[in-house]
Design an enzyme around this catalytic site. Sequence first.
Site: not given
Length: 568
Positions: A38, A42, A164, A220, A452, A506
């Site tokens: 199907g 809807r 379904d 139906e 990285n 540093r």
Amino acid sequence: MTTRTARSVLESASPVEMGRQGSETRSKSIGAIVMAAGLGKRMHSKLGKVLHPIAGRPMVLYVVDLAERLTNRGVVVVVGHQGEQVKSVVEAHGAATASRERLQSLLEPAQGRTNGTRDAHPVPVQFAVQAQQLGTGHAVMQARDVFKQMAGGPAGSYLILNGDTPLLSEHTVQALLKLHACEDAAVTLLTVNLPDPTGYGRVVRTRERSNEGDVLRIVEDKDTTAAEASITEINVGTYVVDGPFLFEALDQLQPKNAQKEYYLTDIIEMAVKRGLRVCALAASDVDEGMGINTRQQLAAAERVIRRRLCDRWMEAGVTMIDPDSTWIDHGVEIGRDTVLHPHVTLEGRTTIGEDCVIRSHSRVTDSVLGQHVLVQDSCVLREARLEDHTTVGPFAHLRPGTVLRRSAKVGNFVEIKKTELGEGSKANHLSYLGDAKIGKDVNIGAGTITCNYDGFKKSETVVEDGVFIGSDTQLIAPVKVGRGAIVAAGSSVTDEVPADALVVARARQVTIPGWAEKRRALQTGVNRETLNVKRGEKSDRVTRDASRVTKKRASVSKSNQAKNRARS
């Protein structure tokens, strides 16, 4: 006949009778047809209806799984709209299931796999294509040729399921199969009573009262009369049908209805007219009758399945402080005595060991957690592996490829990607570790990052056992820090650091005594001079303005005197 319930059917026979009836049913052979063609208009979605996920799993897989467990001849999935996608999902699921079962067969003795497990040779799952969606009867017709080509030929009876209806339980469908066999029925259908039956086919009986009298037909929703529309007993769309009768009846279907479709439900009226037995089973749980046709129904089904999953794991020994706010996907595994706090989400194929604690607002996806793992609040874990006694968070992000070895610790605001953090090592604060291999008992200071990515490729950082990385350190990959070395805080490490060395990378600190005091004094003098200049400018401006006003007043006075003399 009056509709039976699943409980009454399963309780009506002794265990011996149930075994005999089950054997007879299996010997007759049962095939399954899953209707998954199907469009689902809807749903208003680009995704096919049966592909919408519920608890992290496409809804059609709930139905296919059920069909595989309860049949012995094979399963045919009828596909149509987005058929290739549906087929791919079902095939991938089948391959994953087969792989897990092969692994299980190696780990467990054959006699240990009894109740509720599949046969050593699972039933085949094949596909039929419904190129045009011409109704449910037309969909089932497409499966006939596939079953003919299967080993053993067509089945003695067919279990027909909708793709379904993910809420159907194995218990209920077992009862449906048993009722069909016991009553020697041509058709047995599953029904449920709904307060609002709108959208569903109604079960029309010889008596008006629901669940009483013989089933006459299914109407139906769009074809109901006013009287039929008031019926609350609805057809779930799950059937067991005698094999020879099924395809003979399907050949006689006509699209004489409002939809101009071939309705599978019309075979019930055909069976009644031929004097064949039609039975009905009422589902004990109303939720089982829910078909998913709208987003609202999808959300309702999600709530039901997630609650079932929570209940299942609580029964297995998992503590949930607030089950209503705990979201667990279907594929998740959880060990006993693990505690889940409110608003925890466990997704995908996550596996969590015993005695773990996952605190609020954390999300774990496709990850593996060992025993005694603590995940603090508001963490995100995806495709990560955490060994026993590890700790994460709060506010940590473990991305794919992260591995935390035993007793490792990741603290707040730390992000890790494709990195192994060794046993007993810790990165407690505000750090990023990517594409790194970090050994045992390493301290990663606050603010440390592995650089990285150079804009073109990713490179690896290696930190060996026992290294101490000071705060605010940059490790510029590719780089290696040797065993037991110490990196001073604030360093930018670009070259390999030998074992047991101290690296300070540093700028040298320069100290000038008294410089700040001189600067403040100089600044104070400048401020005073600036203020005096501004005051002088303001004084001159006021004097000039006053002079202009005085001159203007004198001019006006002289003008007035001249006018007065002229009048006199």
